[in-house]
Design a protein around this motif. Structure first.
Motif, PDB file in Angstrom:
ATOM      1  N   LEU A  41       0.856  -1.186   0.000  1.00  0.00           N
ATOM      2  CA  LEU A  41       0.000   0.000   0.000  1.00  0.00           C
ATOM      3  C   LEU A  41       0.890   1.233   0.000  1.00  0.00           C
ATOM      4  O   LEU A  41       1.656   1.469   0.935  1.00  0.00           O
ATOM      5  N   ASN A  42       0.787   2.035  -1.067  1.00  0.00           N
ATOM      6  CA  ASN A  42       1.578   3.249  -1.220  1.00  0.00           C
ATOM      7  C   ASN A  42       0.646   4.455  -1.202  1.00  0.00           C
ATOM      8  O   ASN A  42      -0.064   4.716  -2.167  1.00  0.00           O
ATOM      9  N   LEU A  43       0.697   5.200  -0.097  1.00  0.00           N
ATOM     10  CA  LEU A  43      -0.119   6.405   0.059  1.00  0.00           C
ATOM     11  C   LEU A  43       0.756   7.654   0.115  1.00  0.00           C
ATOM     12  O   LEU A  43       0.372   8.674   0.707  1.00  0.00           O
ATOM     13  N   SER A  44       1.915   7.593  -0.502  1.00  0.00           N
ATOM     14  CA  SER A  44       2.838   8.730  -0.500  1.00  0.00           C
ATOM     15  C   SER A  44       2.271   9.887  -1.311  1.00  0.00           C
ATOM     16  O   SER A  44       1.495   9.698  -2.247  1.00  0.00           O
ATOM     17  N   GLY A  45       2.683  11.109  -0.926  1.00  0.00           N
ATOM     18  CA  GLY A  45       2.293  12.285  -1.680  1.00  0.00           C
ATOM     19  C   GLY A  45       0.868  12.721  -1.465  1.00  0.00           C
ATOM     20  O   GLY A  45       0.222  13.258  -2.373  1.00  0.00           O
ATOM     21  N   ASN A  69       3.689  13.131   3.513  1.00  0.00           N
ATOM     22  CA  ASN A  69       2.361  13.442   4.026  1.00  0.00           C
ATOM     23  C   ASN A  69       2.504  14.437   5.174  1.00  0.00           C
ATOM     24  O   ASN A  69       3.475  15.210   5.186  1.00  0.00           O
ATOM     25  N   ARG A  70       1.581  14.416   6.128  1.00  0.00           N
ATOM     26  CA  ARG A  70       1.593  15.379   7.226  1.00  0.00           C
ATOM     27  C   ARG A  70       1.558  14.694   8.596  1.00  0.00           C
ATOM     28  O   ARG A  70       1.078  15.260   9.576  1.00  0.00           O
ATOM     29  N   PHE A  71       2.077  13.502   8.651  1.00  0.00           N
ATOM     30  CA  PHE A  71       2.104  12.765   9.916  1.00  0.00           C
ATOM     31  C   PHE A  71       3.061  13.432  10.902  1.00  0.00           C
ATOM     32  O   PHE A  71       4.178  13.808  10.541  1.00  0.00           O
ATOM     33  N   GLU A  72       2.629  13.540  12.173  1.00  0.00           N
ATOM     34  CA  GLU A  72       3.499  14.002  13.244  1.00  0.00           C
ATOM     35  C   GLU A  72       3.869  12.862  14.184  1.00  0.00           C
ATOM     36  O   GLU A  72       4.661  13.034  15.108  1.00  0.00           O
ATOM     37  N   ASN A  92       7.963  13.511   6.442  1.00  0.00           N
ATOM     38  CA  ASN A  92       6.760  13.961   7.102  1.00  0.00           C
ATOM     39  C   ASN A  92       7.156  15.001   8.158  1.00  0.00           C
ATOM     40  O   ASN A  92       8.115  15.738   7.958  1.00  0.00           O
ATOM     41  N   ARG A  93       6.444  15.008   9.273  1.00  0.00           N
ATOM     42  CA  ARG A  93       6.760  15.923  10.381  1.00  0.00           C
ATOM     43  C   ARG A  93       6.847  15.135  11.687  1.00  0.00           C
ATOM     44  O   ARG A  93       6.506  15.635  12.758  1.00  0.00           O
ATOM     45  N   LEU A 111      12.414   6.317   8.217  1.00  0.00           N
ATOM     46  CA  LEU A 111      11.912   7.533   8.859  1.00  0.00           C
ATOM     47  C   LEU A 111      12.798   8.725   8.508  1.00  0.00           C
ATOM     48  O   LEU A 111      12.939   9.673   9.290  1.00  0.00           O
ATOM     49  N   THR A 112      13.382   8.702   7.327  1.00  0.00           N
ATOM     50  CA  THR A 112      14.259   9.767   6.842  1.00  0.00           C
ATOM     51  C   THR A 112      13.536  11.108   6.769  1.00  0.00           C
ATOM     52  O   THR A 112      12.357  11.170   6.412  1.00  0.00           O
ATOM     53  N   ASP A 113      14.264  12.186   7.103  1.00  0.00           N
ATOM     54  CA  ASP A 113      13.772  13.553   6.910  1.00  0.00           C
ATOM     55  C   ASP A 113      12.500  13.809   7.708  1.00  0.00           C
ATOM     56  O   ASP A 113      11.448  14.114   7.161  1.00  0.00           O
ATOM     57  N   ASN A 114      12.628  13.679   9.034  1.00  0.00           N
ATOM     58  CA  ASN A 114      11.531  13.992   9.938  1.00  0.00           C
ATOM     59  C   ASN A 114      12.070  14.825  11.104  1.00  0.00           C
ATOM     60  O   ASN A 114      13.092  15.503  10.939  1.00  0.00           O
ATOM     61  N   CYS A 115      11.410  14.766  12.250  1.00  0.00           N
ATOM     62  CA  CYS A 115      11.775  15.619  13.393  1.00  0.00           C
ATOM     63  C   CYS A 115      11.992  14.801  14.665  1.00  0.00           C
ATOM     64  O   CYS A 115      11.823  15.308  15.777  1.00  0.00           O
ATOM     65  N   LEU A 116      12.367  13.553  14.524  1.00  0.00           N
ATOM     66  CA  LEU A 116      12.546  12.683  15.681  1.00  0.00           C
ATOM     67  C   LEU A 116      13.712  13.139  16.545  1.00  0.00           C
ATOM     68  O   LEU A 116      14.805  13.405  16.042  1.00  0.00           O
TER      69      LEU A 116
END
Length: 434
Positions: A41-45, A69-72, A92-93, A111-116
């Motif tokens: 399942l690909n829900l990217s973008g 997407n806009r996941f925090e 994401n975020r 989880l590349t390019d997030n805010c972890l």
């Protein structure tokens, strides 16, 4: 790419993969009608920020992509999917990864390019995890529980806020591909480059030769100071985070390692670009070269994909392995690890001449921790051992060399990291066979 109309009309019944990018703000309930077949399942973008609590109804789901997407947070419902093995929430975020969001059969987490800023201790309980991609976050430390990840082979922790590289990572028995550039401990590690600057006005860009995650490569003519025109490859960086790290780290590594017969080496750094873009001049690869292997698939996870019928003469395989060993000896002598030593980053010709490229995951040996240098180099030795094994599996090894090469493969891949040979020894051994 599929459409919502196709999904709602029942046209997609029985499919195993769904790719849906339609500015979604909510998870379409109609996806559950595919529960008996859906595996990818690909829900990217989209514009999603959560997933339904009953996501486990997709009982055959093995791969979930929710990048851009806009996941925090990573939804905890992801952890309830019994067969989910690959999870991707790149760009994401995301600030939170809870223990409950980790599926029991997880092999590949992106989880590349997030805010972890932190990771749960329970990540160390994911005993099947092979690939963990965390570049471009805000991590200041890594949980000591990761020392239990005995199957972990690829780790991306570049461009975080780590003050030091944890020693326990360097003892992981299966780790072969590690990228750690762009952290505070690495900032002072890069030695000064002696590669010249090349003015944009001295370049005449031509057709696009290819592009990757970090930039676009053009053919170009370089008007040198001596009046000669030299054909070169011009790589202009996009200036964005990749799965391996930052373009700045890639540029620094390329400029440091310079030229070698088995590297696609940097000739110079581009300066005075009218739009301020960063660029490198690279050696122009002759058209007789082709890629050794395809990148890993969703099924192979951490292993390159070779054509099923591909076979190679022993001498050619040996030349490829020897050339790459020589290139890695050169890199390590200059304080650089490649980080992505794979067949899909190697070009070969019919004679077995080999060129190693793509420095996107390259890292400098940390200057403040010289005791770690040998172990970091021997993590890369395991990657070479896997490559050598893949080559030998596809040729007829003469009986007089079989035992020696099998022993070399074993030593390169043995779980005790510090006991593996270095590239000085490997290079000499393979050169002796040639």
């Amino acid at each position: 790419m599929h459409t919502l109309d196709q999904l709602r009309s029942g046209q997609l019944k029985g499919i195993t993969r769904l790719d849906l990018s339609a500015s979604l703000t909510h998870f379409p309930e109609e996806i559950f009608t595919l529960a008996d077949s859906l595996e990818v399942l690909n829900l990217s973008g989209n514009r999603l920020s959560d997933l339904p609590e009953d996501l486990h109804r997709l009982h055959r789901l093995q791969v979930l992509f929710c990048s851009e997407n806009r996941f925090e947070h990573v939804p905890e419902s992801v952890g309830s999917c019994p067969n989910l093995r690959m999870v991707g929430f790149k760009s994401n975020r995301i600030r939170e990864l809870s223990a409950g969001a980790l599926p029991p059969r997880l092999r590949w987490l992106i989880l590349t390019d997030n805010c972890l800023e932190t990771l749960p201790d329970e990540l160390g309980d994911c005993s099947e995890l092979q690939k963990l991609m965390l570049a471009g976050n805000r991590l200041r430390d890594l949980p000591a529980s990761l020392a239990r990840l005995h199957k972990l082979e690829l780790l991306r922790i570049a461009a975080n806020q780590l003050p030091a590289l944890p020693d326990f990572l360097l003892q992981l028995p299966s780790l072969a591909w590690l990228a750690h550039a762009g952290n505070p401990f690495a900032e002072a590690s890069a030695p000064e480059s002696h590669t010249p600057d090349v003015r944009w006005g001295d370049l005449h860009p031509g057709e696009v030769l290819g592009q990757g995650a970090s930039g676009i490569i053009h053919r170009a003519d370089w008007q040198r100071a001596d009046g000669q025109r030299q054909p070169v490859a011009l790589k202009l960086f996009k200036g964005q985070m990749t799965s391996d790290g930052t373009p700045q780290s890639e540029m620094a590594a390329c400029l440091t390692v310079g030229q070698h017969p088995n590297l696609i080496g940097a000739i110079g750094r581009v300066v005075d670009h009218p739009q301020g873009e960063q660029g490198l001049l690279l050696s122009l690869v002759e058209p007789r070269f082709s890629i050794l292997a395809g990148p890993p698939s969703l099924q192979s996870c951490s292993r390159d994909v070779y054509p099923s019928e591909w076979r190679v003469p022993f001498v050619k395989a040996l030349r490829v392995a020897s050339g790459i060993a020589s290139a890695l000896r050169h890199l390590h002598a200059r304080g650089v690890t490649h980080g992505d030593l794979y067949g899909h980053n190697i070009l070969i010709d019919e004679a077995g001449n080999a060129l190693l490229g793509d420095f996107g995951a390259a890292s400098f040996l940390p200057a403040a921790a010289p005791s770690q240098h040998g172990l970091l180099q021997r993590i890369e030795v395991r990657a070479f051992g896997i490559l050598l094994e893949e080559l030998l599996q596809r040729c007829e090894v003469p009986g007089e060399h079989a035992a020696q090469l099998a022993e070399l493969v074993r030593r390169c891949q043995q779980p005790e990291v510090g006991a593996r040979p270095g590239f000085i020894e490997i290079d000499a051994a393979l050169a002796g066979l040639l």
